[in-house]
Design a protein around this motif. Structure first.
Motif, PDB file in Angstrom:
ATOM      1  N   LEU A  88       2.661  44.096   1.943  1.00 10.80           N
ATOM      2  CA  LEU A  88       3.473  45.009   2.825  1.00 10.80           C
ATOM      3  C   LEU A  88       2.861  44.978   4.201  1.00 10.80           C
ATOM      4  N   ARG A  89       1.443  44.610   4.477  1.00  9.54           N
ATOM      5  CA  ARG A  89       0.905  44.840   5.691  1.00  9.54           C
ATOM      6  C   ARG A  89       1.587  43.360   6.523  1.00  9.54           C
ATOM      7  N   ALA A  92       5.251  43.768   7.197  1.00 10.03           N
ATOM      8  CA  ALA A  92       5.639  44.847   8.603  1.00 10.03           C
ATOM      9  C   ALA A  92       4.956  44.358   9.736  1.00 10.03           C
ATOM     10  N   GLU A  93       4.211  43.105   9.681  1.00 11.82           N
ATOM     11  CA  GLU A  93       3.536  42.942  10.789  1.00 11.82           C
ATOM     12  C   GLU A  93       4.339  42.482  12.036  1.00 11.82           C
ATOM     13  N   THR A  95       7.373  43.624  12.652  1.00 13.13           N
ATOM     14  CA  THR A  95       8.506  44.461  12.974  1.00 13.13           C
ATOM     15  C   THR A  95       7.838  45.369  14.361  1.00 13.13           C
ATOM     16  N   GLY A  98       4.448  51.095  14.610  1.00 15.04           N
ATOM     17  CA  GLY A  98       4.705  52.362  13.907  1.00 15.04           C
ATOM     18  C   GLY A  98       4.656  53.573  15.164  1.00 15.04           C
ATOM     19  N   LEU A 109       3.722  51.823   7.358  1.00 13.48           N
ATOM     20  CA  LEU A 109       4.257  50.545   7.283  1.00 13.48           C
ATOM     21  C   LEU A 109       5.584  50.473   6.419  1.00 13.48           C
ATOM     22  N   ARG A 112       8.191  51.687   9.143  1.00 17.23           N
ATOM     23  CA  ARG A 112       8.458  50.562  10.117  1.00 17.23           C
ATOM     24  C   ARG A 112       9.365  49.478   9.352  1.00 17.23           C
ATOM     25  N   LEU A 113       9.237  49.152   8.043  1.00 22.07           N
ATOM     26  CA  LEU A 113      10.218  48.122   7.628  1.00 22.07           C
ATOM     27  C   LEU A 113      11.442  48.748   7.262  1.00 22.07           C
ATOM     28  N   SER A 116      13.264  48.639  10.543  1.00 22.41           N
ATOM     29  CA  SER A 116      13.735  47.212  11.077  1.00 22.41           C
ATOM     30  C   SER A 116      14.791  46.694  10.454  1.00 22.41           C
TER      31      SER A 116
END
Length: 280
Positions: A88-89, A92-93, A95, A98, A109, A112-113, A116
């Motif tokens: 997950l991290r 999402a990195e 994008t 937050g 996270l 954010r996904l 995106s």
């Protein structure tokens, strides 16, 4: 017999082989025609479909117009395993940042996904479900063996090109490494997460730091990664899997950044397939 074998990624649990193969072939054919290459005949294309391996016995899947209606009602608390949180991290990195005021790191996270549009217009529970698919493949031996068994009889002596998207690139890499007797000329990976340490260290065979990775037995490996695609977070696989990999950046657009259909219509994919077939 199939000259081109295609292997899908996440999100095909409730779809079917024929639909997947037809959809992919149309995009593949369009890409080859638009780029000036003679397209492979549909009879020369086959699919490795394993989506239903993720379904429990007797499951009927989702019904009705909402394809996500049949999914478990996952929430942030359902991401517990270290590997799931690491994925997950990582996804999402790349994008957008937050927003302040969220209730927790995992929820932030996920939001954010969602914003995106990484996986299309999907809810958080679908993102969690997809991350869990990657986790399950890498950690459940019986599932992994069932997925790998789907290659049986699909790759033939006529097969020259394997095209694999997303999670399918892991599946294809492992299959090719396990079958050095296959005479596949070209592997094309699309939107691959193989460069993520959380994944490469759990491959079969695993990528061990300081050791040379096993080459998947093909003459040429083309890795195509969209600059916008957070799943393909590590855009260049050559430093990890061998200097002979041809890493090719493309642009898919913000709202189709991980779309396999967008990847299949790129000139890079079309030329790679034509070269592998000897028709370029």
């Amino acid at each position: 017999m199939a000259k081109v074998v295609m292997c899908h990624g996440i999100g095909y649990t409730y779809q079917h082989r024929d639909g997947m193969q037809s959809e992919w072939y149309k995009a593949l054919r369009t890409g080859m025609i638009d780029t000036g290459f003679e397209p492979v005949e549909e009879t020369g294309v086959a699919a490795v479909y394993y989506g239903n391996c993720f379904r429990s016995a007797g499951s009927k899947g989702a019904t009705g117009p909402d394809e996500f209606a049949g999914l478990p009602n996952y929430g942030p608390v359902d991401l517990r395993a270290d590997l799931e949180l690491e994925l997950l991290r990582a996804f999402a990195e790349n994008t957008e940042a937050g927003q302040a005021g969220t209730k927790g790191a995992v929820q932030s996270l996920l939001r954010r996904l969602e914003r995106s549009k990484l996986l299309g217009d999907v809810p958080a529970k679908a993102i969690i479900w997809m991350i869990k698919q990657v986790h399950r493949y890498l950690t459940e031996e019986a599932l992994r063996e069932a997925v790998q068994a789907r290659w049986d009889g699909v790759v033939t002596p006529d097969t020259r090109v394997v095209v694999a998207h997303s999670l399918g690139s892991l599946v294809a890499y492992e299959a090719l490494c396990a079958h050095p007797e296959w005479e596949v000329d070209t592997l094309i990976t699309l939107g691959s997460p193989l460069g993520l340490g959380a994944i490469s260290s759990r491959l079969r065979p695993p990528l061990v730091q300081g050791q040379e990775a096993q080459w998947p037995g093909v003459r040429r490996w083309i890795n195509i990664a969209a600059v916008e695609d957070p799943v393909a977070l590590v855009k260049e696989l050559a430093p990890l899997f061998g200097k002979d990999i041809q890493d090719m950046p493309v642009r898919n657009g913000r709202f189709a950044m991980h779309s396999v259909l967008r990847y299949l219509t790129t000139a890079e994919a079309a030329k790679g397939i034509a070269d592998g077939l000897g028709t370029a």
